[in-house]
Design a protein around this motif. Structure first.
Motif, short mmCIF file in Angstrom:
data_model
loop_
_atom_site.label_atom_id
_atom_site.label_comp_id
_atom_site.label_asym_id
_atom_site.label_seq_id
_atom_site.Cartn_x
_atom_site.Cartn_y
_atom_site.Cartn_z
N ALA A 244 0.81 -1.22 0.00
CA ALA A 244 0.00 0.00 0.00
C ALA A 244 0.84 1.26 0.00
O ALA A 244 0.29 2.37 -0.08
N ILE A 245 2.16 1.15 0.07
CA ILE A 245 3.02 2.33 0.19
C ILE A 245 2.87 3.29 -1.00
O ILE A 245 2.90 4.51 -0.80
N PRO A 246 2.71 2.83 -2.25
CA PRO A 246 2.50 3.82 -3.33
C PRO A 246 1.30 4.72 -3.09
O PRO A 246 1.30 5.87 -3.55
N LEU A 247 0.27 4.24 -2.37
CA LEU A 247 -0.90 5.06 -2.10
C LEU A 247 -0.67 6.05 -0.96
O LEU A 247 -1.25 7.13 -0.95
N LEU A 248 0.14 5.65 0.01
CA LEU A 248 0.33 6.51 1.18
C LEU A 248 1.63 7.31 1.11
O LEU A 248 1.92 8.09 2.04
N ALA A 249 2.41 7.16 0.03
CA ALA A 249 3.73 7.82 -0.05
C ALA A 249 3.61 9.34 0.01
O ALA A 249 4.32 10.00 0.80
N ARG A 250 2.76 9.92 -0.80
CA ARG A 250 2.66 11.37 -0.83
C ARG A 250 2.10 11.95 0.48
O ARG A 250 2.65 12.92 1.01
N PRO A 251 1.00 11.37 1.05
CA PRO A 251 0.56 11.87 2.36
C PRO A 251 1.62 11.73 3.44
O PRO A 251 1.76 12.61 4.30
N LEU A 252 2.40 10.64 3.38
CA LEU A 252 3.46 10.45 4.35
C LEU A 252 4.51 11.55 4.23
O LEU A 252 4.98 12.11 5.24
N ALA A 253 4.89 11.90 3.01
CA ALA A 253 5.88 12.96 2.80
C ALA A 253 5.33 14.31 3.26
O ALA A 253 6.06 15.11 3.88
N GLN A 254 4.04 14.56 3.01
CA GLN A 254 3.43 15.82 3.44
C GLN A 254 3.41 15.93 4.97
O GLN A 254 3.71 16.98 5.53
N ASP A 255 3.05 14.81 5.63
CA ASP A 255 3.03 14.82 7.09
C ASP A 255 4.44 15.01 7.65
O ASP A 255 4.63 15.72 8.65
N ALA A 256 5.43 14.38 7.01
CA ALA A 256 6.82 14.51 7.47
C ALA A 256 7.29 15.96 7.36
O ALA A 256 7.97 16.48 8.26
N LEU A 257 6.94 16.62 6.27
CA LEU A 257 7.32 18.03 6.11
C LEU A 257 6.62 18.91 7.14
O LEU A 257 7.18 19.90 7.63
N ALA A 258 5.37 18.53 7.48
CA ALA A 258 4.60 19.34 8.42
C ALA A 258 5.12 19.23 9.85
O ALA A 258 5.03 20.19 10.63
N CYS A 259 5.65 18.04 10.20
CA CYS A 259 6.10 17.86 11.59
C CYS A 259 7.62 17.75 11.71
O CYS A 259 8.14 17.42 12.79
N GLY A 260 8.33 18.01 10.62
CA GLY A 260 9.79 18.04 10.67
C GLY A 260 10.45 16.68 10.85
O GLY A 260 11.51 16.59 11.48
N ARG A 261 9.88 15.63 10.25
CA ARG A 261 10.44 14.28 10.38
C ARG A 261 10.80 13.74 9.00
O ARG A 261 10.52 12.59 8.67
N GLN A 262 11.45 14.59 8.19
CA GLN A 262 11.76 14.20 6.81
C GLN A 262 12.69 12.99 6.75
O GLN A 262 12.50 12.10 5.91
N ALA A 263 13.68 12.95 7.60
CA ALA A 263 14.67 11.87 7.54
C ALA A 263 14.00 10.51 7.80
O ALA A 263 14.31 9.51 7.13
N GLU A 264 13.10 10.48 8.77
CA GLU A 264 12.42 9.22 9.09
C GLU A 264 11.55 8.76 7.92
O GLU A 264 11.58 7.58 7.53
#
Length: 376
Positions: A244-264
């Motif tokens: 399912a990662i292709p479906l959640l990849a973009r939301p995951l990147a957006q959330d990471a940018l919003a909370c400062g967890r890009q590396a994770e």
């Protein structure tokens, strides 16, 4: 008075002759009926096998007139009318069967099921629902429940669809837990606050392996401004359901940018990409990198997978000698790659730029692979 034996001598031969004549007449009539009715019936079957439906209907009507009490002929005629789209005539035939008092219980149930199919094919969903409900507790209950489920999905009555799916599970018709999870997610989309959260939690419990409930729950947290918790849900889902990662990849990147967890997020996405390259995962990775790193990622993807989409992404950030010619070329390439970025239903081939959990074309659930057309 003395009994005259001559009457007995004359009466016995006369009675024998009369009995013989009567039996011959009955046999003759029986032979005529047996010869005529099957002849019309088998002629109708012959027309039907040769796909001559008009002639088959005429032959079956003739057979029914010759033997109006035969239910099989009525069923055959009603089914023919339905196949030809003459639903009103099919309904009349099956309603006539139901009005007869000499039908057995099994034939009455069969006629009720046929009538429900007539209404269903004609698009009269309310009458079809009423007819199907009458089949509860009969040999046609399983088929009736499946038809009811299709009606409720078509009318988007998710409450009734959920109830029918539970009955199907109980009757042993199959496992409808994943579909019921979709119904609960659809209801959650129409709700808000605690009710939406409750429905999504129930959906997750109903189908623990389904990716949609946790993705919807993450979207709910994101909408409430809690990007960190939304990312936690997506990271957990990525670990349990890598497909399912292709479906959640973009939301995951957006959330990471919003909370400062890009590396994770980048580590999670890169690990999945290394195992199974995907355009959506690649775009999410590029969004977390610098422009130079992103272009390098697209180049490596093109070297690994022949991708016009990735090549177009790389070209968009490059500098060329004739910069004035770059924009029209870029627009032409983007136009050419749009069809390659669609999703395609595996059941009917319906294509869409959006990923659907239920195909708008054939109404099949989970028929869209999480891959773009270029990757199929």
């Amino acid at each position: 008075m003395d009994f005259d034996l001559s009457w007995l001598l004359w009466g016995l031969p006369i009675a024998f002759v009369l009995g013989w004549v009567a039996s011959r007449l009955d046999l003759r009539q029986l032979r005529i009926e047996n010869r005529q009715a099957p002849k019309a019936y088998f002629r109708g079957l012959n027309f039907l096998l040769n796909e001559q439906q008009d002639q088959a209907i005429d032959a079956f009507i003739e057979a029914v007139r010759g033997d109006p009490d035969t239910s099989e002929l009525h069923f055959a005629l009603g089914n023919l009318f339905r196949r030809r789209g003459e639903y009103e005539r099919a309904v009349r035939v099956h309603e006539h069967l139901l009005s007869r008092g000499d039908l057995s219980r099994a034939e009455r149930h069969r006629a009720q099921h046929a009538l429900a199919l007539d209404f269903l094919k004609a698009g009269l969903l309310d009458r079809a629902e009423e007819a199907l409900r009458k089949l509860e507790g009969t040999a046609y209950e399983g088929q009736a429940l499946l038809a009811l489920l299709a009606i409720y999905e078509r009318s988007r009555d998710w409450v009734q669809a959920t109830e029918v799916s539970r009955k199907l599970d109980a009757s042993g018709q199959g496992n409808f837990s994943t579909r019921r999870s979709h119904f609960l997610c659809e209801m959650a989309a129409l709700a808000s606050g605690d009710e939406a959260d409750r429905l999504l939690r129930e959906a997750a419990q109903t189908a623990p392996d389904a990716p949609r409930p946790p993705m919807e729950m993450a979207a709910l947290k994101r909408k409430a401004g809690d990007a960190g918790q939304a990312m936690d849900m997506l990271v957990k889902l990525a670990g349990s359901t890598p497909s399912a990662i292709p479906l959640l990849a973009r939301p995951l990147a957006q959330d990471a940018l919003a909370c400062g967890r890009q590396a994770e997020a980048l580590a999670v996405l890169q690990a999945n990409y290394d195992q199974s390259p995907s355009l959506d995962v690649l775009d999410a990775i590029a969004s977390l990198q610098t422009p130079e790193e992103a272009r390098a990622s697209y180049v490596r993807h093109v070297e690994r997978e022949s991708s016009l989409v990735a090549a177009t992404r790389w070209l968009a950030g490059e500098k060329f000698e004739h910069e004035d010619r770059h924009p029209p070329v870029q627009r032409a390439l983007e136009q050419a790659t749009r069809p390659l970025l669609r999703y395609r239903c595996a059941a009917c081939g319906f294509e869409s730029k959006l990923h659907f959990w239920q195909c708008p074309g054939c109404q099949t659930w989970d028929s869209y692979p999480p891959r773009r057309v270029e990757e199929l």
